[in-house]
Design a protein around this motif. Structure first.
Motif, PDB file in Angstrom:
ATOM      1  N   ALA A  77       0.851  -1.183   0.000  1.00 59.55           N
ATOM      2  CA  ALA A  77       0.000   0.000   0.000  1.00 59.55           C
ATOM      3  C   ALA A  77       0.900   1.250   0.000  1.00 59.55           C
ATOM      4  CB  ALA A  77      -0.877  -0.007   1.247  1.00 59.55           C
ATOM      5  N   PRO A  78       0.480   2.366  -0.640  1.00 63.65           N
ATOM      6  CA  PRO A  78      -0.737   2.502  -1.426  1.00 63.65           C
ATOM      7  C   PRO A  78      -0.580   1.863  -2.797  1.00 63.65           C
ATOM      8  CG  PRO A  78       0.475   4.558  -1.468  1.00 63.65           C
ATOM      9  CD  PRO A  78       1.238   3.633  -0.551  1.00 63.65           C
ATOM     10  N   LEU A  79      -1.652   1.269  -3.291  1.00 60.23           N
ATOM     11  CA  LEU A  79      -1.572   0.529  -4.542  1.00 60.23           C
ATOM     12  C   LEU A  79      -1.275   1.430  -5.734  1.00 60.23           C
ATOM     13  CD1 LEU A  79      -4.488  -1.972  -3.895  1.00 60.23           C
ATOM     14  CD2 LEU A  79      -2.039  -2.473  -3.924  1.00 60.23           C
ATOM     15  N   ASN A  80      -1.738   2.694  -5.683  1.00 58.69           N
ATOM     16  CA  ASN A  80      -1.456   3.608  -6.792  1.00 58.69           C
ATOM     17  C   ASN A  80       0.044   3.814  -6.996  1.00 58.69           C
ATOM     18  OD1 ASN A  80      -3.695   5.084  -8.327  1.00 58.69           O
ATOM     19  ND2 ASN A  80      -4.531   4.895  -6.266  1.00 58.69           N
ATOM     20  N   GLY A 128      -4.658   8.036  -9.657  1.00 63.69           N
ATOM     21  CA  GLY A 128      -5.982   8.328  -9.111  1.00 63.69           C
ATOM     22  C   GLY A 128      -6.930   7.162  -9.070  1.00 63.69           C
ATOM     23  N   SER A 129      -6.424   5.937  -9.102  1.00 62.60           N
ATOM     24  CA  SER A 129      -7.317   4.765  -9.081  1.00 62.60           C
ATOM     25  C   SER A 129      -8.381   4.857 -10.159  1.00 62.60           C
ATOM     26  CB  SER A 129      -7.996   4.609  -7.708  1.00 62.60           C
ATOM     27  OG  SER A 129      -7.100   4.185  -6.735  1.00 62.60           O
ATOM     28  N   GLU A 155     -11.760  -0.773  -8.011  1.00 60.78           N
ATOM     29  CA  GLU A 155     -11.811  -0.848  -6.552  1.00 60.78           C
ATOM     30  C   GLU A 155     -12.466  -2.119  -6.038  1.00 60.78           C
ATOM     31  OE1 GLU A 155     -12.341   2.930  -4.641  1.00 60.78           O
ATOM     32  OE2 GLU A 155     -11.625   3.987  -6.422  1.00 60.78           O
ATOM     33  N   ARG A 174     -14.958   5.376 -10.916  1.00 62.77           N
ATOM     34  CA  ARG A 174     -14.103   6.523 -10.675  1.00 62.77           C
ATOM     35  C   ARG A 174     -13.544   7.003 -12.008  1.00 62.77           C
ATOM     36  NH1 ARG A 174     -12.072   8.362  -6.024  1.00 62.77           N
ATOM     37  NH2 ARG A 174     -12.378   6.457  -4.840  1.00 62.77           N
ATOM     38  N   HIS A 247     -13.059  -6.819   0.279  1.00 65.60           N
ATOM     39  CA  HIS A 247     -11.759  -7.226  -0.243  1.00 65.60           C
ATOM     40  C   HIS A 247     -11.224  -8.476   0.445  1.00 65.60           C
ATOM     41  CE1 HIS A 247     -11.708  -2.887  -1.666  1.00 65.60           C
ATOM     42  NE2 HIS A 247     -11.676  -3.623  -2.764  1.00 65.60           N
ATOM     43  N   GLN A 263     -11.256  -7.011   5.083  1.00 61.75           N
ATOM     44  CA  GLN A 263     -10.989  -5.790   5.834  1.00 61.75           C
ATOM     45  C   GLN A 263     -12.270  -5.366   6.527  1.00 61.75           C
ATOM     46  OE1 GLN A 263      -8.516  -1.850   4.656  1.00 61.75           O
ATOM     47  NE2 GLN A 263     -10.182  -2.334   3.263  1.00 61.75           N
ATOM     48  N   TYR A 290      -6.111  -8.560   3.941  1.00 56.43           N
ATOM     49  CA  TYR A 290      -7.158  -8.062   3.051  1.00 56.43           C
ATOM     50  C   TYR A 290      -6.545  -7.822   1.678  1.00 56.43           C
ATOM     51  CZ  TYR A 290      -4.988  -3.534   3.980  1.00 56.43           C
ATOM     52  OH  TYR A 290      -4.079  -2.518   4.083  1.00 56.43           O
ATOM     53  N   SER A 310      -1.240  -7.319   5.107  1.00 53.13           N
ATOM     54  CA  SER A 310      -1.231  -8.121   6.320  1.00 53.13           C
ATOM     55  C   SER A 310      -0.726  -7.302   7.500  1.00 53.13           C
ATOM     56  CB  SER A 310      -0.338  -9.344   6.098  1.00 53.13           C
ATOM     57  OG  SER A 310      -0.178 -10.060   7.278  1.00 53.13           O
ATOM     58  N   SER A 311      -1.600  -6.584   8.088  1.00 51.78           N
ATOM     59  CA  SER A 311      -1.335  -5.915   9.374  1.00 51.78           C
ATOM     60  C   SER A 311       0.078  -5.400   9.577  1.00 51.78           C
ATOM     61  CB  SER A 311      -1.638  -6.894  10.528  1.00 51.78           C
ATOM     62  OG  SER A 311      -2.930  -7.338  10.473  1.00 51.78           O
ATOM     63  N   PRO A 312       0.558  -4.446   8.835  1.00 49.86           N
ATOM     64  CA  PRO A 312      -0.130  -3.647   7.827  1.00 49.86           C
ATOM     65  C   PRO A 312       0.467  -3.796   6.431  1.00 49.86           C
ATOM     66  CG  PRO A 312       1.498  -2.336   8.949  1.00 49.86           C
ATOM     67  CD  PRO A 312       1.688  -3.739   9.423  1.00 49.86           C
TER      68      PRO A 312
ATOM     69  N   ALA B  70       3.685   1.969   9.401  1.00 47.88           N
ATOM     70  CA  ALA B  70       2.627   1.993   8.390  1.00 47.88           C
ATOM     71  C   ALA B  70       1.706   3.189   8.590  1.00 47.88           C
ATOM     72  CB  ALA B  70       1.832   0.696   8.449  1.00 47.88           C
ATOM     73  N   GLU B  80      -6.561  12.881  -1.151  1.00 48.48           N
ATOM     74  CA  GLU B  80      -7.102  12.138  -2.290  1.00 48.48           C
ATOM     75  C   GLU B  80      -6.587  10.700  -2.303  1.00 48.48           C
ATOM     76  OE1 GLU B  80      -5.616  13.111  -6.125  1.00 48.48           O
ATOM     77  OE2 GLU B  80      -7.455  12.520  -7.146  1.00 48.48           O
ATOM     78  N   ILE B  84      -8.671   7.001  -2.113  1.00 47.39           N
ATOM     79  CA  ILE B  84      -8.687   6.021  -3.198  1.00 47.39           C
ATOM     80  C   ILE B  84      -7.765   4.849  -2.937  1.00 47.39           C
ATOM     81  CG2 ILE B  84      -9.262   7.759  -4.905  1.00 47.39           C
ATOM     82  CD1 ILE B  84      -6.355   7.833  -5.727  1.00 47.39           C
ATOM     83  N   LEU B  86      -7.922   2.228  -1.027  1.00 42.88           N
ATOM     84  CA  LEU B  86      -8.502   0.915  -0.735  1.00 42.88           C
ATOM     85  C   LEU B  86      -8.089   0.356   0.621  1.00 42.88           C
ATOM     86  CD1 LEU B  86      -8.219  -0.930  -4.167  1.00 42.88           C
ATOM     87  CD2 LEU B  86     -10.187   0.254  -3.209  1.00 42.88           C
ATOM     88  N   GLN B  87      -7.399   1.158   1.425  1.00 47.36           N
ATOM     89  CA  GLN B  87      -7.061   0.661   2.752  1.00 47.36           C
ATOM     90  C   GLN B  87      -7.294   1.762   3.774  1.00 47.36           C
ATOM     91  OE1 GLN B  87      -4.651   1.542   0.651  1.00 47.36           O
ATOM     92  NE2 GLN B  87      -3.291   2.881   1.781  1.00 47.36           N
TER      93      GLN B  87
END
Lengths: 334, 96
Positions: A77-80, A128-129, A155, A174, A247, A263, A290, A310-312, B70, B80, B84, B86-87
Motif C-alpha cells: 500500500a498505497p496501490l497507486n 488516481g485509481s 476498486e 471513478r 476485499h 478488511q 485483506y 497483512s497488518s499492515p 505503516a 485524495e 482512493i 482501498l485501505q
C-alpha cells in the motif's frame, strides 16, 4: 466416579504418536506427546503454502489450490504507487513467474479454472485509481487483450466463472463517486449487461458459475455482510455473513463456498463456510489479511489464500485450506 | 489459554502444517511475530522453526513499531490518495 474402563470395558491404549488408521471416536494416550487424545470428525485448517516471488496485494486470481494464478495488483500500500504487472503461477508446491499483464491494474475482476486459463477485467490504475474496462485472457504463458467491459469500474469487482463464461458484478465508478450494481456476463468473446445486484458495493467476493453464483460482502462504507445469490437471471438476497468485510477472497460454488480474510476495517483472519443457506465460521487464517487472492475455481474443502495486506504491509505468504476426514484433538483438563 | 511469543521467518510450505494448526493456537503478526499456544506441540513448533522467544511486551513492541511505520506512511498520503487507496489507516491492536 466412573473411569474409562468402567464405561467402555477396556483401558485407553497407549501408543507413541498417533495411530495410522484413525477412527472417529477413538481415544488413546500419546506417550510421545504425553497427551490424552481423541479422533474427531472432519474439520478444516489453514497451513502455510509456498511463498510467492514477491509481495502482492489487490491482484486478480484464478484457479484452484494446486493450479493457481495471481496477477497484477501492487507490492504494498498505497496501490497507486506500487502497482505491478507481474503474474505468479502456483502448482501446489511452488510459485513461478508468468507473463506480464498488458494493462497494469489492481482491484480488478478475475476468474478462471486454472493457472493456464484466466480472465482479468476492469480494475483501478494509477493515477488516481482511475477505472479500467480492458479485458485480458491468459493462456498459461502470456496475456492477450480481448475486449472491453461495457462499463469501466474498479476498486474491487466480484466475479465468477471460467475463461469462456464469466460474470462480474459491483465495483466503483471513478472518476465518478458511486458504488455500482452493474452485472455483466462474458461469453468468451464479448460482454453483455444483465440484471443488477440489489445492493451496490465495491470489493465484494464472488464464486460460482454464470448460472449459479454468489456476491459476498463488500464495502458500502462501512463494510457489509450482505450476500446475494445469482440464478442465471437475477440476484436474490440471502443470509448475511457473520462478519461484514470487503476485499476478502473466496473459493467454491453457490451452494458450498468458503470466504476468508478481508478488511473490517482492520485485516481479518476469519473464514466462513456457506452451505447454500447460511454462513458458519469454520477457522482462522494464521495471519489476517485483506486485498488477498483466492482460488475462485477451488472448493470449500480445498482453497488458497495468497498475499494481501497483512497488518499492515503487503505479504508474499500463502496459506492452504484443507478439510481432513478425521481430526486428532488433545484432551485438556483444567 | 496461555500463549508464548516468538519471532520466526515464514519459510513457506511446511512452516506450519494442518496438524500444527489442530494441535495448538498459532497466529502471525507484523515483524515476523508469532503467538503460539503454550503446550507441548507449540513448544515443539517453536524449536522446529528456530523461533526466538520473546516476552509478550517485547512481541507487542515489535508489532506496534511496524504499525507505527505503516501509520506514518499512511499519514503522509494526500487526502485524495487516502480516499482512493482501498485501505484504512493501520490501527494498533493487542496481541492475544
Amino acid at each position: 466416579m466412573a473411569d474409562y474402563k468402567g464405561i467402555k470395558g477396556f483401558k485407553v491404549t497407549s501408543i507413541a504418536g498417533d495411530p495410522t488408521n484413525k477412527v472417529v471416536g477413538d481415544v488413546y494416550y500419546d506417550t510421545t506427546a504425553n497427551a490424552l487424545k481423541f479422533v474427531g470428525g472432519p474439520s478444516g485448517t489453514w497451513a502455510s503454502g509456498g511463498t510467492m516471488p514477491d509481495t502482492k496485494m489487490g491482484g486478480g486470481s484464478a484457479g484452484t489450490q494446486t493450479a493457481n494464478l495471481q496477477f497484477g495488483g501492487g507490492t504494498n500500500a498505497p496501490l497507486n504507487g506500487n502497482q505491478v504487472d507481474t503474474t505468479f503461477s502456483y502448482d501446489g508446491t511452488s510459485w513461478t513467474a508468468g507473463g506480464a499483464m498488458g494493462t497494469i491494474r489492481f482491484a480488478m475482476g478475475s476468474f478462471g479454472a486454472s493457472n493456464t486459463a484466466a480472465i482479468a477485467v476492469a480494475g483501478s490504475a494509477s493515477p488516481g485509481s482511475s477505472s479500467k474496462a480492458e479485458t485480458e485472457s491468459y493462456n498459461g504463458t502470456s496475456w492477450t487483450e480481448v475486449a472491453d467491459l461495457l462499463t469501466a469500474r474498479g476498486e474491487g469487482l466480484g466475479a465468477a466463472g471460467i475463461q469462456g463464461a464469466g460474470l462480474v458484478f459491483g465495483g466503483y465508478d471513478r472518476p465518478g463517486t458511486t458504488n455500482v450494481t452493474l452485472t455483466e456476463q462474458w461469453n468468451g468473446t464479448s460482454w453483455t449487461e444483465v440484471n443488477d445486484l440489489n445492493t451496490a458495493r465495491q470489493g465484494p467476493g464472488g464464486c460460482g458459475i454464470t448460472t449459479a453464483a454468489l456476491c459476498i460482502g463488500g464495502d458500502l462504507t462501512p463494510q457489509t455482510a450482505i450476500t446475494e445469490q445469482w440464478n442465471g437471471t437475477s440476484w436474490t438476497e440471502v443470509n448475511d455473513l457473520n462478519k461484514a468485510r470487503n476485499h476478502a477472497a473466496s473459493s467454491g460454488t453457490s451452494t458450498l463456498a468458503l470466504f476468508f480474510g478481508g478488511q473490517a476495517p482492520g485485516a481479518c483472519a476469519e473464514t466462513e463456510q456457506w452451505n447454500g443457506t447460511s454462513w458458519t465460521e469454520v477457522g482462522d487464517l494464521s495471519t489476517g489479511r485483506y486485498l488477498l487472492g483466492g482460488s475462485l475455481a477451488g472448493t470449500a474443502l480445498s482453497a488458497l489464500a495468497a498475499g494481501g495486506g497483512s497488518s499492515p504491509a503487503g505479504t508474499d505468504a500463502t496459506e492452504e485450506w484443507t478439510v481432513s476426514d478425521t481430526t486428532v484433538k488433545t484432551v485438556t483438563v483444567s | 489459554m496461555a500463549n508464548k511469543y516468538c519471532t520466526a521467518t515464514n519459510t513457506g510450505k511446511g512452516f506450519f502444517t494442518h496438524e500444527d494448526r489442530r494441535q495448538f493456537y498459532l497466529s502471525g503478526h507484523a515483524g515476523d511475530v508469532w503467538v503460539v499456544g503454550d503446550n507441548f506441540f507449540g513448544d515443539t513448533w517453536i524449536d522446529r522453526v528456530s523461533g526466538i522467544s520473546k516476552t509478550r511486551a517485547e512481541a507487542q513492541a515489535i508489532v506496534d513499531g511496524k504499525v507505527e511505520e505503516a501509520q506514518a506512511a499512511y499519514d503522509a498520503l494526500s487526502t485524495e490518495e487516502k480516499e482512493i487507496g482501498l485501505q484504512s489507516r493501520p490501527q494498533k491492536y493487542y496481541l492475544p
